[in-house]
Design a protein around this motif. Structure first.
Motif, short mmCIF file in Angstrom:
data_model
loop_
_atom_site.label_atom_id
_atom_site.label_comp_id
_atom_site.label_asym_id
_atom_site.label_seq_id
_atom_site.Cartn_x
_atom_site.Cartn_y
_atom_site.Cartn_z
N ALA A 39 3.34 10.62 -1.43
CA ALA A 39 2.41 10.69 -1.33
C ALA A 39 1.32 10.95 -0.52
O ALA A 39 2.07 11.79 0.60
N ASP A 40 -0.23 11.71 -0.48
CA ASP A 40 -0.98 12.14 -0.25
C ASP A 40 -0.85 11.92 0.97
O ASP A 40 -1.56 11.80 2.55
N LEU A 41 -1.59 10.40 0.58
CA LEU A 41 -2.27 9.60 1.67
C LEU A 41 -1.94 7.75 1.11
O LEU A 41 -1.37 7.67 -0.09
N ILE A 42 -1.32 7.01 2.39
CA ILE A 42 -0.78 5.38 2.50
C ILE A 42 -1.85 4.61 3.51
O ILE A 42 -1.72 5.21 4.28
N LEU A 43 -2.02 4.05 2.51
CA LEU A 43 -3.21 2.75 3.44
C LEU A 43 -2.09 1.40 3.95
O LEU A 43 -1.57 0.90 2.49
N ARG A 44 -2.01 1.10 4.87
CA ARG A 44 -0.92 -0.11 4.95
C ARG A 44 -1.78 -0.73 6.16
O ARG A 44 -2.33 -0.47 6.45
N ASN A 45 -1.52 -2.52 5.93
CA ASN A 45 -1.63 -3.23 6.91
C ASN A 45 -2.67 -3.91 6.67
O ASN A 45 -3.83 -4.10 7.64
N GLY A 46 -3.21 -3.81 5.48
CA GLY A 46 -4.27 -4.49 5.11
C GLY A 46 -4.70 -5.47 4.20
O GLY A 46 -3.65 -5.79 3.60
N LYS A 47 -6.02 -5.72 3.50
CA LYS A 47 -5.79 -6.24 3.25
C LYS A 47 -6.86 -6.02 1.86
O LYS A 47 -8.51 -5.71 1.71
N ILE A 48 -6.10 -5.18 0.42
CA ILE A 48 -6.37 -4.02 -0.83
C ILE A 48 -6.35 -5.43 -1.67
O ILE A 48 -6.19 -5.69 -2.22
N VAL A 49 -7.89 -5.03 -1.81
CA VAL A 49 -7.83 -5.93 -3.60
C VAL A 49 -8.28 -4.18 -5.08
O VAL A 49 -8.65 -3.94 -4.59
N THR A 50 -6.90 -5.15 -5.61
CA THR A 50 -6.49 -3.89 -6.71
C THR A 50 -7.33 -3.84 -8.00
O THR A 50 -7.60 -3.65 -8.86
N MET A 51 -8.22 -5.40 -7.74
CA MET A 51 -8.81 -5.77 -9.45
C MET A 51 -7.84 -5.96 -11.10
O MET A 51 -8.11 -6.13 -11.48
N ASP A 52 -6.15 -6.14 -9.91
CA ASP A 52 -5.58 -6.55 -11.16
C ASP A 52 -4.49 -8.10 -11.30
O ASP A 52 -4.80 -8.46 -9.85
N ASP A 53 -4.87 -8.78 -12.29
CA ASP A 53 -4.56 -10.32 -11.89
C ASP A 53 -2.73 -9.96 -11.73
O ASP A 53 -2.74 -11.26 -10.69
N ARG A 54 -2.33 -9.15 -11.55
CA ARG A 54 -0.65 -9.54 -11.55
C ARG A 54 -0.85 -9.27 -9.87
O ARG A 54 0.51 -9.72 -9.36
N TRP A 55 -1.58 -8.72 -9.57
CA TRP A 55 -1.82 -9.02 -7.47
C TRP A 55 -2.72 -8.79 -7.54
O TRP A 55 -2.95 -7.47 -7.40
N PRO A 56 -3.69 -9.85 -7.52
CA PRO A 56 -5.02 -9.36 -6.60
C PRO A 56 -5.35 -8.87 -5.55
O PRO A 56 -6.30 -7.98 -5.51
N GLN A 57 -3.95 -8.76 -4.92
CA GLN A 57 -4.35 -8.47 -3.44
C GLN A 57 -3.12 -7.90 -2.37
O GLN A 57 -2.23 -8.86 -2.58
N VAL A 58 -3.24 -6.96 -2.20
CA VAL A 58 -1.87 -6.18 -1.52
C VAL A 58 -2.25 -5.34 -0.46
O VAL A 58 -3.30 -5.50 0.03
N SER A 59 -1.33 -5.57 0.14
CA SER A 59 -1.25 -4.96 1.20
C SER A 59 -1.04 -3.37 2.16
O SER A 59 -1.70 -2.65 3.08
N ALA A 60 -0.74 -2.92 1.02
CA ALA A 60 -0.65 -0.80 1.70
C ALA A 60 -0.72 -0.97 -0.73
O ALA A 60 -0.46 -1.12 -1.32
N LEU A 61 -1.39 0.10 -0.34
CA LEU A 61 -1.41 1.33 -1.39
C LEU A 61 -1.22 3.07 -1.34
O LEU A 61 -0.73 3.70 0.50
N ALA A 62 0.16 3.75 -2.11
CA ALA A 62 -0.27 5.05 -1.85
C ALA A 62 -1.02 5.97 -2.74
O ALA A 62 -1.80 5.86 -4.83
#
Length: 230
Positions: A39-62
């Motif tokens: 990935a170009d960018l990784i966000l980690r160790n957060g509270k990330i709102v995805t707007m997806d009912d399958r996983w509404p909140q995750v801690s990281a994204l790429a």
């Protein structure tokens, strides 16, 4: 990988053909895996709102290019970290999807729901009535705030008026103990009563501030209309 070769040799010497087949399959599967595109960018160790009912909140994204390529846990994102990947530790902070819109004032919209709604007022008299009713329910000194009026939309001009704008006297008479602040629908001016001008130190001796105007009558008295930075 050397651990798999060691296990393979041990099993071969002990002549466990069935197990050899299983281990060989695992070895082939591992060695033939297609590597993840870094990935170009990784966000980690957060509270990330995805707007997806399958996983509404995750801690990281790429992120790859201008697209989110993966979401999940901090551990899930390790596979996407390459030599040039930027990794940002959110330290528990909230991250939400960005919004792109033409021109909006979300805070002002929310605040307007808690203020006097003046967009549908047919004339200045109707606004006076609304403020008078509001003043009955307010403690002395409490501000009365409204927004949305526009003199060009009224069915008649107020009398007296200056440039089609009313003077503050009627407004002040129905709210003598409450400062009144009524925002013009354009967002470039407000109308206030005498109590508000007293609190703000506005009088006939006041000088227009840079970029603002205190609208006055023919005698130089402020009528209650303040434009821009006034």
């Amino acid at each position: 990988m050397k651990h798999y070769f060691l296990l393979y040799n041990i099993l071969l010497r002990k002549r466990f053909p069935g197990t050899i087949i299983i281990v060989t399959g695992i070895f082939i599967s591992i060695t033939c895996q297609v590597p993840y595109d870094p990935a170009d960018l990784i966000l980690r160790n957060g509270k990330i709102v995805t707007m997806d009912d399958r996983w509404p909140q995750v801690s990281a994204l790429a992120v790859k290019g201008d697209r989110i390529s993966a979401v999940g846990s901090d551990r899930d994102m390790l596979r996407y970290i390459g030599t040039e990947t930027q990794v940002i530790d959110l330290k528990g902070r909230l991250a939400i999807p960005g919004f792109i819109e033409g021109h909006g004032h979300f805070y002002s919209l929310g605040a307007s729901l808690m203020e006097l709604e003046l967009r549908n007022a047919e004339n200045w008299d109707a606004i006076i009535t609304l403020v008078a009713e509001e003043a009955k329910n307010k403690k002395p000194g409490t501000w009365i705030v409204g927004r949305g009026w526009h003199q060009d939309k009224w069915d008649r001009e107020p009398q007296p008026n200056v440039e089609g704008l009313p003077t503050h006297h009627e407004l002040s008479s129905v709210s003598p103990q409450n400062p009144v602040f009524l925002s013009h629908t354009s967002g470039h001016g407000v109308f206030v009563n005498q109590a508000a001008m007293q609190v703000s130190g506005i009088s006939e001796r006041s000088v227009d501030p840079p970029g603002g105007e205190i609208v006055r009558d023919e005698n130089g008295e402020p009528i209650g209309m303040l434009r821009e930075y006034a």
